[in-house]
Design a protein around this motif. Structure first.
Motif, PDB file in Angstrom:
ATOM      1  N   ARG A 156       0.829  -1.199   0.000  1.00  0.00           N
ATOM      2  CA  ARG A 156       0.000   0.000   0.000  1.00  0.00           C
ATOM      3  C   ARG A 156       0.870   1.259   0.000  1.00  0.00           C
ATOM      4  O   ARG A 156       0.584   2.222  -0.703  1.00  0.00           O
ATOM      5  N   ARG A 157       1.958   1.252   0.763  1.00  0.00           N
ATOM      6  CA  ARG A 157       2.851   2.409   0.821  1.00  0.00           C
ATOM      7  C   ARG A 157       3.461   2.672  -0.551  1.00  0.00           C
ATOM      8  O   ARG A 157       3.497   3.807  -1.028  1.00  0.00           O
ATOM      9  N   GLN A 158       3.917   1.610  -1.215  1.00  0.00           N
ATOM     10  CA  GLN A 158       4.529   1.773  -2.535  1.00  0.00           C
ATOM     11  C   GLN A 158       3.495   2.226  -3.567  1.00  0.00           C
ATOM     12  O   GLN A 158       3.795   3.050  -4.431  1.00  0.00           O
ATOM     13  N   ALA A 159       2.281   1.719  -3.467  1.00  0.00           N
ATOM     14  CA  ALA A 159       1.233   2.116  -4.398  1.00  0.00           C
ATOM     15  C   ALA A 159       0.878   3.593  -4.217  1.00  0.00           C
ATOM     16  O   ALA A 159       0.706   4.326  -5.198  1.00  0.00           O
ATOM     17  N   ARG A 160       0.795   4.033  -2.979  1.00  0.00           N
ATOM     18  CA  ARG A 160       0.483   5.450  -2.715  1.00  0.00           C
ATOM     19  C   ARG A 160       1.594   6.355  -3.212  1.00  0.00           C
ATOM     20  O   ARG A 160       1.342   7.411  -3.795  1.00  0.00           O
ATOM     21  N   LEU A 161       2.819   5.942  -3.008  1.00  0.00           N
ATOM     22  CA  LEU A 161       3.956   6.729  -3.468  1.00  0.00           C
ATOM     23  C   LEU A 161       3.955   6.816  -4.998  1.00  0.00           C
ATOM     24  O   LEU A 161       4.147   7.894  -5.571  1.00  0.00           O
ATOM     25  N   ALA A 162       3.718   5.703  -5.659  1.00  0.00           N
ATOM     26  CA  ALA A 162       3.688   5.696  -7.121  1.00  0.00           C
ATOM     27  C   ALA A 162       2.535   6.536  -7.653  1.00  0.00           C
ATOM     28  O   ALA A 162       2.685   7.250  -8.650  1.00  0.00           O
ATOM     29  N   ALA A 163       1.382   6.502  -6.991  1.00  0.00           N
ATOM     30  CA  ALA A 163       0.215   7.254  -7.458  1.00  0.00           C
ATOM     31  C   ALA A 163       0.408   8.751  -7.282  1.00  0.00           C
ATOM     32  O   ALA A 163      -0.164   9.546  -8.029  1.00  0.00           O
ATOM     33  N   TYR A 197       3.111  10.311  -7.935  1.00  0.00           N
ATOM     34  CA  TYR A 197       3.907  10.748  -9.091  1.00  0.00           C
ATOM     35  C   TYR A 197       3.245  10.424 -10.420  1.00  0.00           C
ATOM     36  O   TYR A 197       3.577  11.023 -11.429  1.00  0.00           O
ATOM     37  N   ASN A 198       2.345   9.466 -10.402  1.00  0.00           N
ATOM     38  CA  ASN A 198       1.644   9.092 -11.631  1.00  0.00           C
ATOM     39  C   ASN A 198       0.182   8.805 -11.276  1.00  0.00           C
ATOM     40  O   ASN A 198      -0.202   7.658 -11.066  1.00  0.00           O
ATOM     41  N   PRO A 199      -0.640   9.844 -11.212  1.00  0.00           N
ATOM     42  CA  PRO A 199      -2.039   9.670 -10.809  1.00  0.00           C
ATOM     43  C   PRO A 199      -2.846   8.764 -11.738  1.00  0.00           C
ATOM     44  O   PRO A 199      -3.858   8.213 -11.332  1.00  0.00           O
ATOM     45  N   HIS A 200      -2.362   8.606 -12.965  1.00  0.00           N
ATOM     46  CA  HIS A 200      -3.099   7.745 -13.901  1.00  0.00           C
ATOM     47  C   HIS A 200      -3.106   6.292 -13.431  1.00  0.00           C
ATOM     48  O   HIS A 200      -4.015   5.537 -13.772  1.00  0.00           O
ATOM     49  N   LEU A 201      -2.121   5.885 -12.649  1.00  0.00           N
ATOM     50  CA  LEU A 201      -2.139   4.528 -12.084  1.00  0.00           C
ATOM     51  C   LEU A 201      -3.389   4.327 -11.236  1.00  0.00           C
ATOM     52  O   LEU A 201      -4.071   3.312 -11.337  1.00  0.00           O
ATOM     53  N   LEU A 202      -3.676   5.306 -10.409  1.00  0.00           N
ATOM     54  CA  LEU A 202      -4.851   5.212  -9.541  1.00  0.00           C
ATOM     55  C   LEU A 202      -6.129   5.262 -10.374  1.00  0.00           C
ATOM     56  O   LEU A 202      -7.044   4.458 -10.157  1.00  0.00           O
ATOM     57  N   LEU A 203      -6.190   6.181 -11.340  1.00  0.00           N
ATOM     58  CA  LEU A 203      -7.397   6.288 -12.164  1.00  0.00           C
ATOM     59  C   LEU A 203      -7.631   5.017 -12.976  1.00  0.00           C
ATOM     60  O   LEU A 203      -8.770   4.557 -13.105  1.00  0.00           O
ATOM     61  N   GLU A 251     -13.777   1.511  -7.154  1.00  0.00           N
ATOM     62  CA  GLU A 251     -13.337   2.444  -6.121  1.00  0.00           C
ATOM     63  C   GLU A 251     -13.015   1.757  -4.799  1.00  0.00           C
ATOM     64  O   GLU A 251     -12.110   2.177  -4.081  1.00  0.00           O
ATOM     65  N   ASP A 252     -13.749   0.701  -4.463  1.00  0.00           N
ATOM     66  CA  ASP A 252     -13.497   0.029  -3.187  1.00  0.00           C
ATOM     67  C   ASP A 252     -12.090  -0.538  -3.129  1.00  0.00           C
ATOM     68  O   ASP A 252     -11.396  -0.401  -2.117  1.00  0.00           O
ATOM     69  N   GLY A 274      -5.700   4.276  -0.326  1.00  0.00           N
ATOM     70  CA  GLY A 274      -6.153   5.081   0.800  1.00  0.00           C
ATOM     71  C   GLY A 274      -7.230   6.058   0.370  1.00  0.00           C
ATOM     72  O   GLY A 274      -7.306   6.466  -0.789  1.00  0.00           O
ATOM     73  N   ALA A 275      -8.057   6.458   1.348  1.00  0.00           N
ATOM     74  CA  ALA A 275      -9.210   7.309   1.050  1.00  0.00           C
ATOM     75  C   ALA A 275      -8.793   8.706   0.619  1.00  0.00           C
ATOM     76  O   ALA A 275      -9.360   9.273  -0.317  1.00  0.00           O
ATOM     77  N   ASP A 276      -7.807   9.302   1.295  1.00  0.00           N
ATOM     78  CA  ASP A 276      -7.428  10.682   0.977  1.00  0.00           C
ATOM     79  C   ASP A 276      -6.902  10.813  -0.447  1.00  0.00           C
ATOM     80  O   ASP A 276      -7.349  11.663  -1.217  1.00  0.00           O
ATOM     81  N   LEU A 277      -5.944   9.977  -0.788  1.00  0.00           N
ATOM     82  CA  LEU A 277      -5.329  10.056  -2.113  1.00  0.00           C
ATOM     83  C   LEU A 277      -6.341   9.717  -3.205  1.00  0.00           C
ATOM     84  O   LEU A 277      -6.410  10.393  -4.232  1.00  0.00           O
ATOM     85  N   THR A 278      -7.136   8.689  -2.973  1.00  0.00           N
ATOM     86  CA  THR A 278      -8.131   8.284  -3.968  1.00  0.00           C
ATOM     87  C   THR A 278      -9.148   9.392  -4.181  1.00  0.00           C
ATOM     88  O   THR A 278      -9.465   9.746  -5.322  1.00  0.00           O
ATOM     89  N   ALA A 279      -9.655   9.969  -3.100  1.00  0.00           N
ATOM     90  CA  ALA A 279     -10.651  11.038  -3.225  1.00  0.00           C
ATOM     91  C   ALA A 279     -10.061  12.250  -3.940  1.00  0.00           C
ATOM     92  O   ALA A 279     -10.706  12.840  -4.816  1.00  0.00           O
ATOM     93  N   ARG A 280      -8.835  12.615  -3.592  1.00  0.00           N
ATOM     94  CA  ARG A 280      -8.217  13.791  -4.209  1.00  0.00           C
ATOM     95  C   ARG A 280      -8.012  13.592  -5.715  1.00  0.00           C
ATOM     96  O   ARG A 280      -8.380  14.438  -6.518  1.00  0.00           O
TER      97      ARG A 280
END
Length: 172
Positions: free
Chosen positions: A120-127, A129-135, A143-144, A151-157
């Motif tokens: 989760r830490r690595q995924a948040r760090l990567a997202a 720098y590259n928000p398209h990974l999350l999208l 979304e779940d 995480g909720a904060d990064l995903t919502a933002r």
């Protein structure tokens, strides 16, 4: 040789100007094309691409001569090339390949069934720098799952910025 004759037997009716040639001679002439891995239809297409509007008296000899001349032209062309550059010599290409490997590693991490806190830490760090990974993850897994991984904060933002609105995710 039997395989070559079988192929020649199938090519001959497809190419009109080869029909007067014997199977053995035709098979021998077609051998360079067969050795390249071309199948019956590819060989027929190759012969048709020569655009012959006349019938050679000896089709097998013509095929052999044509292929030999083409090989000589290709060899001359290759000899005139000053320097062949390997793709990995290009820094931009190397950087793109490394980026693709990182994206693949991240996708492998994202789709892993059992996630650890380090995942989760690595995924948040990567997202970050590259928000398209999350999208992309939201689009593919929902979304779940994105809330669990990023995480909720990064995903919502990131999702709200992509939609141009400020929405609250993960609250029910």
């Amino acid at each position: 040789m039997a395989r070559d004759i079988l192929i020649a037997r199938q090519v001959r009716p497809l190419v009109g100007w080869t029909q007067s040639e014997g199977l053995r001679r035709l098979a021998f002439a077609l051998r360079p094309l067969i050795d390249k891995g071309l199948d019956v239809h590819d060989i027929a297409a190759e012969l048709h691409s020569w655009y012959l509007d006349w019938r050679p008296a000896r089709p097998a000899a013509y095929i052999t001569s044509h292929l030999r001349q083409r090989a000589e032209r290709d060899a001359e062309y290759d000899a005139r090339l000053p320097h062949v550059v390997h793709p990995q010599d290009n820094p931009a290409w190397r950087a793109w390949c490394q980026h693709q490997q990182a994206v693949k590693a991240m996708n492998d991490l994202i789709t892993h069934a059992r996630r650890t806190d380090e995942d989760r830490r690595q995924a948040r760090l990567a997202a970050r720098y590259n928000p398209h990974l999350l999208l992309d993850h939201v689009a593919e897994h929902g979304e779940d799952d994105a809330l669990d991984l990023f995480g909720a904060d990064l995903t919502a933002r990131i999702v709200s910025l992509s939609h141009g609105t400020h929405i609250q995710l993960g609250t029910t």
